[in-house]
Design an enzyme around this catalytic site. Structure first.
Site: not given
Length: 300
Positions: A169, A134, A45, A69, A269, A100
């Site tokens: 990422k 993100c 996470k 989400n 995912g 992560n």
């Protein structure tokens, strides 16, 4: 007999299947369901310097062939992860794990990596996956992943803090993801992973308001697979470092398709949220799928 092993930044994985961050907790949640040592590894996470409650609810919205989400990086903070989560994981996972890391400044990314790297549990960590993509937080996250110079700044800051492989990422919410990837490679990234979620939203027809409290969120699931595959293919052609493919993967055939597009390994995912056994089943089904398509080994 087929060979499912792959190499990821100098570390050999038994297979390329990696549950993606944010869909697999800290591992032990799934460890009560099956032996997670069957996995190549997993990305735990997303962890920030300080604890985060995340975004207001509702955070999840269903949509055809996927989900939105807007969790907002809810996590207990790096010190708690070091003190509680990773020691608990150590009792059931015998392989290097992928850490992560998220942040709101280059210095914050670097500090999280520094604390992990200098902790008593640092030996558990094989790679750092640095999330600059993100779409669900304000003041950081994706803002670093949409500009080559900002992405490079994060890589430079983190590179000073560790000798472990750094995986960046990447966000798909850009005009040309290869430019971001190349900037990261130039500054010392060991690999890139993509794609994170695509920006989307839903509106409740009864209330005439957005379904998500955050208005927009990240789209994941089978709907994004063709987009992810295209970006993985383009990025693998543009850089000389490994590419980890993700985005809508839910079967052994999807894993092989990603690897044919140039991925060195594959993250799974949203499918984990639909079927908690999906990664176990992909690992189980992968040898038969390889034999079906005449693939003897995956190592490049």
């Amino acid at each position: 007999m087929v060979d499912t092993r792959v190499d990821l930044c100098g570390i050999t994985l038994d297979n390329p299947v990696i549950p993606a961050s944010g869909t697999f907790g800290y591992g032990y949640e799934f460890g009560v369901l099956y032996d997670i040592n069957c996995l190549g590894t997993f990305s735990f996470k997303g962890t920030t310097l300080n604890p985060r409650f995340g975004n207001e609810t509702p955070r999840i919205a269903e949509c055809p062939s996927g989900m939105l989400n807007s969790v907002g990086l809810q996590n207990p903070g790096v010190d708690t992860v070091i003190r509680e989560e990773l020691p608990r994981l150590a009792g059931l996972f015998r392989k290097p794990v992928m850490a992560n890391v998220s942040g709101f400044s280059p210095e914050e990314y670097a500090e999280v990596v520094k604390r992990f790297d200098r902790s008593l549990v640092s030996g558990m960590i094989g790679w750092y996956e640095i999330n600059i993509s993100c779409p669900n937080v304000h003041g950081g996250g994706m803002s670093f992943g949409t500009d080559p110079n900002s992405a490079a700044e994060v890589v430079r800051a983190v590179r000073w803090m560790t000798d472990k492989p750094i995986i960046i990422k990447l966000s798909p919410n850009v005009t040309d993801v290869t430019e971001i990837a190349k900037a990261c490679e130039t500054e010392g990234a060991d690999a890139v992973s993509l794609i994170n979620t695509l920006m989307g939203m839903r509106i409740d027809l009864k209330t005439r308001r957005p379904v998500l409290a955050n208005v927009t969120g990240g789209l994941s699931g089978p709907a994004v697979f063709p987009v992810a595959l295209r970006m993985v293919y383009q990025t693998a052609k543009a850089v000389n470092i490994p590419v980890i493919g993700m985005g809508g993967v839910s079967s052994a055939e999807d894993v092989l398709e990603m690897m044919m597009a140039g991925a060195a390994a594959v993250e799974v995912g949203a499918a984990n949220l639909v079927d908690p056994f999906v990664c176990r089943d992909i690992v189980r089904d992968l040898p038969a799928a390889m034999e079906k398509y005449g693939i003897s080994k995956l190592m490049k």
